[in-house]
Design an enzyme around this catalytic site. Structure first.
Site, PDB file in Angstrom:
ATOM      1  N   ASN A  71      43.943  34.227  44.028  1.00 47.59           N
ATOM      2  CA  ASN A  71      42.979  34.942  43.459  1.00 47.59           C
ATOM      3  C   ASN A  71      42.942  35.004  41.947  1.00 47.59           C
ATOM      4  O   ASN A  71      42.451  35.904  41.358  1.00 47.59           O
ATOM      5  CB  ASN A  71      43.313  36.687  43.862  1.00 47.59           C
ATOM      6  CG  ASN A  71      42.026  37.547  43.870  1.00 47.59           C
ATOM      7  OD1 ASN A  71      40.924  37.073  43.951  1.00 47.59           O
ATOM      8  ND2 ASN A  71      42.188  38.572  43.713  1.00 47.59           N
ATOM      9  N   HIS A 117      41.488  43.213  50.406  1.00 51.88           N
ATOM     10  CA  HIS A 117      42.952  43.137  49.856  1.00 51.88           C
ATOM     11  C   HIS A 117      43.401  44.615  50.238  1.00 51.88           C
ATOM     12  O   HIS A 117      42.986  45.642  50.283  1.00 51.88           O
ATOM     13  CB  HIS A 117      42.772  43.071  48.370  1.00 51.88           C
ATOM     14  CG  HIS A 117      42.461  41.561  47.699  1.00 51.88           C
ATOM     15  ND1 HIS A 117      43.303  40.577  47.627  1.00 51.88           N
ATOM     16  CD2 HIS A 117      41.229  41.086  47.624  1.00 51.88           C
ATOM     17  CE1 HIS A 117      42.920  39.545  47.191  1.00 51.88           C
ATOM     18  NE2 HIS A 117      41.603  39.943  47.163  1.00 51.88           N
ATOM     19  N   TYR A 165      40.605  37.373  35.419  1.00 50.38           N
ATOM     20  CA  TYR A 165      41.091  37.177  36.588  1.00 50.38           C
ATOM     21  C   TYR A 165      40.881  35.641  37.309  1.00 50.38           C
ATOM     22  O   TYR A 165      41.497  35.436  38.107  1.00 50.38           O
ATOM     23  CB  TYR A 165      40.695  38.563  37.346  1.00 50.38           C
ATOM     24  CG  TYR A 165      41.354  39.732  36.992  1.00 50.38           C
ATOM     25  CD1 TYR A 165      42.444  40.126  37.474  1.00 50.38           C
ATOM     26  CD2 TYR A 165      41.045  40.341  35.899  1.00 50.38           C
ATOM     27  CE1 TYR A 165      43.139  41.251  37.226  1.00 50.38           C
ATOM     28  CE2 TYR A 165      41.530  41.477  35.370  1.00 50.38           C
ATOM     29  CZ  TYR A 165      42.655  42.014  36.350  1.00 50.38           C
ATOM     30  OH  TYR A 165      43.281  43.270  35.755  1.00 50.38           O
ATOM     31  N   ARG A 169      36.479  35.745  45.043  1.00 47.77           N
ATOM     32  CA  ARG A 169      35.183  36.046  45.254  1.00 47.77           C
ATOM     33  C   ARG A 169      34.058  35.865  44.188  1.00 47.77           C
ATOM     34  O   ARG A 169      32.893  35.747  44.176  1.00 47.77           O
ATOM     35  CB  ARG A 169      35.133  37.535  45.351  1.00 47.77           C
ATOM     36  CG  ARG A 169      35.780  38.494  44.194  1.00 47.77           C
ATOM     37  CD  ARG A 169      35.891  40.069  44.559  1.00 47.77           C
ATOM     38  NE  ARG A 169      36.511  40.742  43.339  1.00 47.77           N
ATOM     39  CZ  ARG A 169      37.697  40.873  43.417  1.00 47.77           C
ATOM     40  NH1 ARG A 169      38.590  40.280  44.187  1.00 47.77           N
ATOM     41  NH2 ARG A 169      38.373  41.459  42.368  1.00 47.77           N
ATOM     42  N   GLU A 179      39.755  46.924  47.762  1.00 45.27           N
ATOM     43  CA  GLU A 179      41.156  47.115  47.620  1.00 45.27           C
ATOM     44  C   GLU A 179      41.539  48.399  48.215  1.00 45.27           C
ATOM     45  O   GLU A 179      41.300  49.652  47.721  1.00 45.27           O
ATOM     46  CB  GLU A 179      41.587  46.950  46.087  1.00 45.27           C
ATOM     47  CG  GLU A 179      43.072  47.110  45.916  1.00 45.27           C
ATOM     48  CD  GLU A 179      43.696  45.593  45.863  1.00 45.27           C
ATOM     49  OE1 GLU A 179      44.698  45.367  46.472  1.00 45.27           O
ATOM     50  OE2 GLU A 179      42.992  44.677  45.163  1.00 45.27           O
ATOM     51  N   TYR A 289      53.084  42.901  41.704  1.00 42.47           N
ATOM     52  CA  TYR A 289      52.874  42.774  40.278  1.00 42.47           C
ATOM     53  C   TYR A 289      54.120  42.601  39.633  1.00 42.47           C
ATOM     54  O   TYR A 289      54.334  42.741  38.525  1.00 42.47           O
ATOM     55  CB  TYR A 289      52.111  43.740  39.804  1.00 42.47           C
ATOM     56  CG  TYR A 289      50.721  43.748  40.179  1.00 42.47           C
ATOM     57  CD1 TYR A 289      50.086  42.488  40.886  1.00 42.47           C
ATOM     58  CD2 TYR A 289      49.602  44.482  40.035  1.00 42.47           C
ATOM     59  CE1 TYR A 289      48.823  42.269  41.253  1.00 42.47           C
ATOM     60  CE2 TYR A 289      48.151  44.170  40.269  1.00 42.47           C
ATOM     61  CZ  TYR A 289      47.915  43.200  40.988  1.00 42.47           C
ATOM     62  OH  TYR A 289      46.428  43.011  41.260  1.00 42.47           O
TER      63      TYR A 289
END
Length: 318
Positions: A71, A117, A165, A169, A179, A289
Site C-alpha cells: 500500500n 482494510h 502514500y 487504490r 478502514e 505502525y
C-alpha cells in the site's frame, strides 16, 4: 439551484473491490473471497464490479506483506521499475495490479476502487479520501454517511504536501479507502466485517443511482485532514521508552488539547501534548505502525463541499 450549476460526470462503469492488500487484515480477505464465489450481493445494473485479492502470498501467510508494504509502492519509480532480479514481491505485484486496473492516471484506469482494510485502532468504520477536489467521491461519502447515520462514519483526508502514500487504490480515477476497527491482526470479527460490508453496499448503491441519472445536490461533509505523524518517545538506541497513555488509548477522533496526556513511561512519567490548537488523533497505537515509527497521526477538522453532480450519460437500462 439552476441546471447550469450541475456538473456532468462520466458514468462509473468499472469498479473493483480490493481485499488482502495487507494479508492479515481479514475482513476484506473474507469478503472478497466470498464475493469471488458468490458475487450477486455486489453486482449492480450497468456496471462491472470485480472483487480482487491484491496480495495473495501475504494472505496465505497471514502477514501484512512479504517484502514491503504493497500500500506504499504505487509511485512512478516503483511502477516503472524494469529490473527482474531482486525486485520485491509487492513491487512486482503492484505492476501487475497497475496493468490490470490502470494504468494509474490514464483514461483506461478503473473508475472506482474500494480498498478494504482493518486497523487495530478504535477508528470505527472510516472512509479514506485522497483528493479534496473529487466531487464524485465526496458525494458518495456524504451518501454513505447519511445512510449509516446515526452510526459514526468519519472521513480521513490523507491529502498532504509531503506525506505521500502511493496507495494500491490510487490506480483508480476515484480511490476509496475503507478502514474498519478495532480488530486484531489475523482475526476476523463478525461485527467489524458487517460494518465493512454495509459501507461497500451503500457505496455501490450510490454508484447505481448516479449511473441511472439521479442528481445529487451540493453537499458538505466534515473530514479529518492529516497533519502530522507522531512517533513514540525513544532513547539514544532508538528504542521506544513510553507507551500510549490510558487516557489516549481508544480515543480516536476525540479532541486532544494542550496539556492532555499522550504517553506514559514505565517509571510513571506522563508526557503531555504541547500544542497551540486542538487536534484529533487517529490510528492510535496501530500495531502495524510500530515499524513505521508512528504512535498516532494528528488531524484537524475541516469542511469539504462538493458541487451538484449527475451522470453525463444516462444508463441505457433505466
Amino acid at each position: 439551484m439552476t441546471s447550469s450549476a450541475v456538473v456532468d460526470k462520466p458514468p462509473v462503469r468499472r469498479v473493483a473491490i480490493f481485499g488482502g492488500t495487507h494479508g492479515n487484515e481479514l475482513s476484506g480477505v473474507f469478503l472478497v473471497k466470498h464475493w469471488q464465489e458468490n458475487g450477486a450481493e455486489i453486482q449492480r445494473t450497468g456496471m462491472e464490479v470485480k472483487p480482487f485479492l491484491t496480495n495473495p502470498r501475504a494472505v496465505k501467510m497471514c502477514t501484512r506483506y512479504i517484502d514491503c508494504d504493497l500500500n506504499r509502492v504505487f509511485d512512478p519509480d516503483n511502477l516503472g521499475r524494469t529490473e527482474v532480479e531482486d525486485i520485491p514481491y509487492e513491487v512486482r505485484r503492484a505492476q501487475e495490479i497497475n496493468h490490470i486496473f490502470g494504468p494509474k492516471g490514464s483514461d483506461d484506469a478503473y473508475d472506482l476502487i474500494f480498498d478494504l482494510h482493518n486497523t487495530t485502532s478504535n477508528m470505527g468504520g472510516t472512509l479514506i479520501l485522497e483528493n479534496s477536489r473529487d466531487d464524485f467521491t465526496i458525494q458518495m461519502f456524504h451518501y454513505i454517511k447519511s445512510t449509516l447515520a446515526p452510526e459514526h462514519c468519519p472521513v480521513l483526508l490523507i491529502e498532504h504536501p509531503s506525506l505521500k502514500y502511493a496507495t494500491t487504490r490510487s490506480v483508480a480515477k476515484h480511490p476509496v479507502g475503507v478502514e474498519v476497527g478495532p480488530q486484531p491482526q489475523g482475526v476476523v470479527r463478525a461485527d467489524t466485517l458487517d460494518k465493512m460490508r454495509k459501507i461497500v453496499k451503500h457505496g455501490l448503491d450510490f454508484v447505481q443511482l448516479f449511473n441511472e441519472g439521479k442528481e445529487f445536490p451540493p453537499c458538505t461533509i466534515e473530514v479529518f485532514k492529516i497533519m502530522e505523524k507522531v512517533d513514540y518517545p525513544r532513547n539514544k538506541n532508538d528504542e521506544v521508552i513510553a507507551i500510549i497513555h490510558p487516557k489516549l488509548q481508544d480515543q480516536d477522533w476525540q479532541p486532544l488539547n494542550n496539556g492532555d496526556p499522550l504517553f506514559l513511561t514505565l517509571d510513571g512519567e506522563v508526557i503531555s501534548y504541547a500544542g497551540d490548537c486542538t487536534v484529533y488523533p487517529t490510528f492510535i497505537n496501530e500495531a502495524a505502525y510500530y515499524e513505521k515509527k508512528q504512535a498516532f497521526v494528528k488531524t484537524v477538522k475541516m469542511k469539504l463541499t462538493a458541487k451538484q453532480i449527475r451522470s453525463s450519460v444516462l444508463d441505457q437500462n433505466t
